[in-house]
Motif scaffolding. Structure first.
Motif, PDB file in Angstrom:
ATOM      1  N   LEU A   1       0.429   6.178  -5.354  1.00 12.84           N
ATOM      2  CA  LEU A   1      -0.499   7.281  -5.130  1.00 12.84           C
ATOM      3  C   LEU A   1      -0.879   7.439  -3.662  1.00 12.84           C
ATOM      4  CD1 LEU A   1      -2.869   6.700  -8.198  1.00 12.84           C
ATOM      5  CD2 LEU A   1      -0.861   8.184  -8.042  1.00 12.84           C
ATOM      6  N   ARG A   2      -0.689   6.395  -2.871  1.00  7.86           N
ATOM      7  CA  ARG A   2      -0.969   6.448  -1.435  1.00  7.86           C
ATOM      8  C   ARG A   2       0.259   5.945  -0.680  1.00  7.86           C
ATOM      9  NH1 ARG A   2      -7.265   4.438  -0.510  1.00  7.86           N
ATOM     10  NH2 ARG A   2      -8.237   5.996  -1.868  1.00  7.86           N
ATOM     11  N   PRO A   3       1.255   6.797  -0.477  1.00  8.08           N
ATOM     12  CA  PRO A   3       2.488   6.350   0.181  1.00  8.08           C
ATOM     13  C   PRO A   3       2.224   5.937   1.629  1.00  8.08           C
ATOM     14  CG  PRO A   3       2.804   8.452  -0.963  1.00  8.08           C
ATOM     15  CD  PRO A   3       1.336   8.203  -0.934  1.00  8.08           C
TER      16      PRO A   3
ATOM     17  N   GLY B   1       9.684   4.016   6.481  1.00  8.41           N
ATOM     18  CA  GLY B   1      10.110   2.774   7.109  1.00  8.41           C
ATOM     19  C   GLY B   1       9.196   1.609   6.844  1.00  8.41           C
ATOM     20  N   ARG B   2       8.055   1.832   6.200  1.00  8.88           N
ATOM     21  CA  ARG B   2       7.119   0.754   5.870  1.00  8.88           C
ATOM     22  C   ARG B   2       7.222   0.428   4.388  1.00  8.88           C
ATOM     23  NH1 ARG B   2       3.105   0.773   9.895  1.00  8.88           N
ATOM     24  NH2 ARG B   2       2.357  -1.161   8.931  1.00  8.88           N
ATOM     25  N   SER B   3       6.660  -0.690   3.994  1.00  7.17           N
ATOM     26  CA  SER B   3       6.710  -1.119   2.600  1.00  7.17           C
ATOM     27  C   SER B   3       5.950  -0.134   1.709  1.00  7.17           C
ATOM     28  CB  SER B   3       6.115  -2.517   2.455  1.00  7.17           C
ATOM     29  OG  SER B   3       6.024  -2.888   1.097  1.00  7.17           O
TER      30      SER B   3
ATOM     31  N   THR C   1      -0.432  -6.825   0.451  1.00  4.71           N
ATOM     32  CA  THR C   1       0.967  -7.123   0.163  1.00  4.71           C
ATOM     33  C   THR C   1       1.906  -6.349   1.072  1.00  4.71           C
ATOM     34  OG1 THR C   1       0.345  -7.483  -2.155  1.00  4.71           O
ATOM     35  CG2 THR C   1       2.687  -7.232  -1.675  1.00  4.71           C
ATOM     36  N   ARG C   2       1.592  -5.092   1.326  1.00  5.65           N
ATOM     37  CA  ARG C   2       2.423  -4.314   2.241  1.00  5.65           C
ATOM     38  C   ARG C   2       2.389  -4.903   3.645  1.00  5.65           C
ATOM     39  NH1 ARG C   2       1.004   2.024   0.631  1.00  5.65           N
ATOM     40  NH2 ARG C   2       2.058   2.012  -1.407  1.00  5.65           N
ATOM     41  N   ALA C   3       1.202  -5.376   4.088  1.00 10.41           N
ATOM     42  CA  ALA C   3       1.099  -5.979   5.412  1.00 10.41           C
ATOM     43  C   ALA C   3       1.961  -7.228   5.508  1.00 10.41           C
ATOM     44  CB  ALA C   3      -0.357  -6.310   5.734  1.00 10.41           C
ATOM     45  N   ILE C   4       1.965  -8.062   4.447  1.00  7.38           N
ATOM     46  CA  ILE C   4       2.789  -9.275   4.468  1.00  7.38           C
ATOM     47  C   ILE C   4       4.271  -8.915   4.524  1.00  7.38           C
ATOM     48  CG2 ILE C   4       3.467 -11.287   3.109  1.00  7.38           C
ATOM     49  CD1 ILE C   4       0.605 -11.438   2.081  1.00  7.38           C
ATOM     50  N   LEU C   5       4.679  -7.959   3.719  1.00  8.58           N
ATOM     51  CA  LEU C   5       6.094  -7.579   3.698  1.00  8.58           C
ATOM     52  C   LEU C   5       6.519  -6.924   5.003  1.00  8.58           C
ATOM     53  CD1 LEU C   5       6.387  -6.184   0.050  1.00  8.58           C
ATOM     54  CD2 LEU C   5       7.133  -8.407   0.915  1.00  8.58           C
ATOM     55  N   ASP C   6       5.653  -6.063   5.567  1.00  6.54           N
ATOM     56  CA  ASP C   6       5.998  -5.444   6.848  1.00  6.54           C
ATOM     57  C   ASP C   6       6.093  -6.501   7.949  1.00  6.54           C
ATOM     58  OD1 ASP C   6       6.111  -2.930   5.733  1.00  6.54           O
ATOM     59  OD2 ASP C   6       4.023  -2.438   6.223  1.00  6.54           O
TER      60      ASP C   6
ATOM     61  N   LYS D   1      -9.283  -0.995 -10.135  1.00  4.82           N
ATOM     62  CA  LYS D   1      -8.511  -0.115  -9.255  1.00  4.82           C
ATOM     63  C   LYS D   1      -8.776  -0.402  -7.781  1.00  4.82           C
ATOM     64  CE  LYS D   1     -11.813   3.736  -9.652  1.00  4.82           C
ATOM     65  NZ  LYS D   1     -11.964   5.147 -10.105  1.00  4.82           N
ATOM     66  N   GLU D   2     -10.015  -0.710  -7.384  1.00  5.14           N
ATOM     67  CA  GLU D   2     -10.289  -1.011  -5.982  1.00  5.14           C
ATOM     68  C   GLU D   2      -9.625  -2.320  -5.572  1.00  5.14           C
ATOM     69  OE1 GLU D   2     -14.438  -0.985  -5.336  1.00  5.14           O
ATOM     70  OE2 GLU D   2     -14.659   1.187  -5.573  1.00  5.14           O
ATOM     71  N   ILE D   3      -9.673  -3.315  -6.452  1.00  2.00           N
ATOM     72  CA  ILE D   3      -9.001  -4.580  -6.156  1.00  2.00           C
ATOM     73  C   ILE D   3      -7.495  -4.350  -6.015  1.00  2.00           C
ATOM     74  CG2 ILE D   3      -8.465  -6.868  -7.086  1.00  2.00           C
ATOM     75  CD1 ILE D   3     -11.223  -6.859  -8.370  1.00  2.00           C
ATOM     76  N   GLY D   4      -6.933  -3.509  -6.878  1.00  2.00           N
ATOM     77  CA  GLY D   4      -5.510  -3.208  -6.779  1.00  2.00           C
ATOM     78  C   GLY D   4      -5.146  -2.514  -5.479  1.00  2.00           C
ATOM     79  N   GLU D   5      -6.018  -1.612  -5.004  1.00  2.00           N
ATOM     80  CA  GLU D   5      -5.749  -0.927  -3.730  1.00  2.00           C
ATOM     81  C   GLU D   5      -5.773  -1.916  -2.558  1.00  2.00           C
ATOM     82  OE1 GLU D   5      -8.624   2.129  -3.460  1.00  2.00           O
ATOM     83  OE2 GLU D   5      -7.700   3.420  -4.984  1.00  2.00           O
ATOM     84  N   ILE D   6      -6.735  -2.837  -2.573  1.00  2.00           N
ATOM     85  CA  ILE D   6      -6.802  -3.827  -1.498  1.00  2.00           C
ATOM     86  C   ILE D   6      -5.586  -4.745  -1.533  1.00  2.00           C
ATOM     87  CG2 ILE D   6      -8.132  -5.771  -0.582  1.00  2.00           C
ATOM     88  CD1 ILE D   6     -10.657  -4.377  -1.618  1.00  2.00           C
TER      89      ILE D   6
END
Length: 616
Positions: free
Chosen positions: A45-47, A51-53, A352-357, A342-347
């Protein structure tokens, strides 16, 4: 006092339209439902930028799917979904038959597992889940063919009023006698008691309703699309060109369902090749209005297509049952498990994206290079063993841009958010089959305590769901007692019995209990074993219990360990005379002494007779 008049069909339609408009205006949860479904399915829902995760956390999915099996096992693993308790000794047999009949309809005549699973899922994801119980009556037609019938046999066949002759062909047999070959259709009216799930977006509830239960609601409406043929099968005389006057909300609901199921139904805008298969919107409502003009509002059941009122008749209950996992006071719609997470999932998604990037940048760093000395075509195409053409020293022509990467803080933050998820939902990871890697409480006692803490939250949700199941059982009971046309044949205590639901209307005193025992299955078996030990120990000789009560405990124990038919293991002694009490030990000793003395006297008498014989 003003004179009241009866409401016409036009007045009823006007009242329904006003209630519909008010309910639609107050129902602001359509966007929230769509968003909750997207969060549950893990939609992006928030791409992130290209080029990022793009990974999405599935916390909501794991919480819902972790709670669902426990709730289903709690309600469907036992012998009964519900049980009507007797109000007196003379009511024991009747309550057992009614309990068996209601459970038979819910679990045997309907797919109970699928119904309860969908019902729980809708509530835990979309805040409120709905089911509907109703009676379906249809005419089943069987076609039969008879050959070489004589006139007498044909006349005997025609005496059956439930058959119609479709084809009849006369002929002659080998003896020259007239015979007939006929094709007949046999009609039989069938009756089915159905329980179905309702999509939450298809249910409208009165704007002023302030509780989850709909039993006292002023206005409830369900919307579903049916074909013209289905309406005619229901007994309504409708034209092929009837207009259902779909509005913007109905078009939105169609699009909503297509998005939810990811199926493009299409083809609804044009006319069908077969007019009888054209879909129209059917609005079925239960509304409290003063239709007869006596000044007191009564409950009516209405069916409307467009501007045509097809049915308006008295109703004695609302057969739509709702449940909410986290109800709120003075509100029909509370909160779902997705709302909690849902807020915990967004955080967690951002972490997770930061770790993968960061991992991607650390393993595939960027380079600063001199385009005049490095072949860009060679450099931009990365392949094992590939050649990069460089003019001069490569170390002077290109340089890697190092990116510091330390995933430790992000991993700790993820662990912290998992702890927050447990605190918010009350459902620990260990209860979902996941072990906490940082937990130091890994002993059997510690794990049992953590499991028990999560079980309390599951039991609280089960209590809310149990009230809805209780209401469903009462509705099925009402449908059976009011609409049954013949007795039900069921198996009770390993024998087939027939019970007539039409006689249930005479019973007004009734209570119902849903299977929510104390503790989990393991704790229940432990408690029952301790109770049986006391029963077989001091309780039975002292008269504190009886074989009937021991059988009840054994039946509960058998059900708790997973077997549904205790009669396969134990004999039910209810109604049989009790066994004689055990003999008094003192009396037994006196009787034994008397038997010994009697034997001694007989031996002495035999010895005296032998001596007298020898003397003679």
């Amino acid at each position: 006092m003003p004179q009241r008049i009866k409401m016409t069909d036009s007045d009823v339609l006007t009242a329904l339209e006003r209630l519909e408009a008010a309910a639609e205006l107050a129902d602001d949860s359509e966007t929230e439902r769509a968003r909750s479904l997207g969060i549950y399915r893990g939609e992006n829902l928030r791409p992130a930028p290209d080029g990022r995760s793009q990974v999405v956390d599935r916390t909501a999915w794991s919480v819902v799917e972790g709670a669902k099996p426990q709730l289903l096992k709690l309600f469907l693993s036992g012998e009964e979904v519900c049980r009507f308790d007797p109000v007196g000794p003379e009511d024991i047999k009747g309550s057992e038959q009614e309990s068996k009949a209601v459970n038979y309809i819910i679990t045997q005549k309907n797919p109970a597992f699928n119904i309860f699973s969908g019902w729980l899922h809708d509530g835990m994801v979309q805040r409120v889940g709905y089911v509907k119980a109703y009676v379906e009556t249809a005419d089943e037609i069987e076609r039969e063919r008879y050959e070489q019938l004589t006139q007498d046999e044909l006349a005997f066949l025609l005496q059956d009023k439930d058959i119609d002759i479709i084809e009849q062909e006369p002929g002659m047999n080998m003896l020259g006698e007239p015979v007939y070959t006929v094709v007949v259709e046999r009609k039989a009216e069938t009756q089915h008691f159905r329980v179905v799930n309702l999509p939450p977006e298809s249910v409208l509830v009165d704007a002023d309703h302030s509780e989850v239960s709909l039993s006292k609601c002023r206005f409830v409406q369900t919307r579903v699309r049916k074909t013209i043929s289905e309406l005619r099968e229901m007994g309504f005389d409708v034209a092929d060109d009837i207009n259902d006057s779909g509005n913007e909300r109905d078009d939105y609901l169609d699009q909503y369902r297509r998005n939810a199921t990811q199926i493009d139904v299409g083809g609804r805008e044009g006319e069908e090749a077969d007019p009888s298969m054209r879909l129209v919107l059917v609005r079925e409502s239960w509304v409290r209005i003063d239709k007869d003009g006596d000044g007191i509002a009564s409950l009516y059941h209405t069916i409307v297509v467009g501007k045509e009122l097809l049915e308006c008749e008295d109703a004695d209950h609302i057969p739509v049952i709702a449940w909410c996992p986290i109800p709120q006071p003075h509100m029909h719609r509370g909160y779902s498990l997705v709302d909690e997470t849902k807020e915990i999932g967004e955080i967690k998604t951002w972490l997770t994206r930061a770790i993968l990037d960061g991992t991607a940048l650390a393993t595939s760093p960027r380079f600063a290079l001199d385009p005049a000395r490095v072949s860009l075509d060679d450099f931009l195409i990365s392949r094992p063993g590939g050649v990069v053409r460089v003019d001069g020293n490569p170390a002077e022509a290109m340089m890697p841009l190092t990116q510091p990467f330390n995933p430790g803080p992000a991993m700790q933050a993820l662990e912290y958010m998992d702890v927050q998820r447990e605190l918010v939902t009350g459902i620990p990871r260990i209860q979902q089959g996941q072990l906490d890697p940082l937990s130091q409480n890994k002993t059997a006692t510690g794990i049992s305590q953590v499991f028990a803490a999560g079980q309390q939250r599951i039991e609280l949700i089960a209590r809310y769901f149990g009230e809805a199941v209780r209401e469903l059982c009462l509705v099925v009971h009402q449908l059976l007692s009011k609409h049954s046309k013949k007795p039900l044949v069921m198996m009770l205590d390993n024998e087939f019995i027939a019970t007539d639901p039409r006689a249930w209307a005479k019973r007004t005193d009734m209570s119902i209990s849903v299977g929510l025992g104390s503790g989990n299955r393991f704790e229940q078996t432990q408690f029952l074993q301790q109770i049986l030990t006391v029963m077989f120990g001091p309780a039975l000789p002292m008269g504190l219990t009886s074989p009937d009560k021991i059988y009840n405990a054994l039946a509960k124990l058998t059900t708790a360990v997973g077997y549904k038919n205790p009669e396969e293991f134990w004999n039910n002694t209810q109604g049989q005379p009790p066994p004689p009490p055990p003999p008094d030990p003192n009396m037994v000793k006196v009787q034994q002494d008397g038997e010994i003395k009697k034997a001694e006297l007989q031996m002495d008498a035999q010895a005296s007779q032998q001596e007298m014989g020898l003397e003679q």
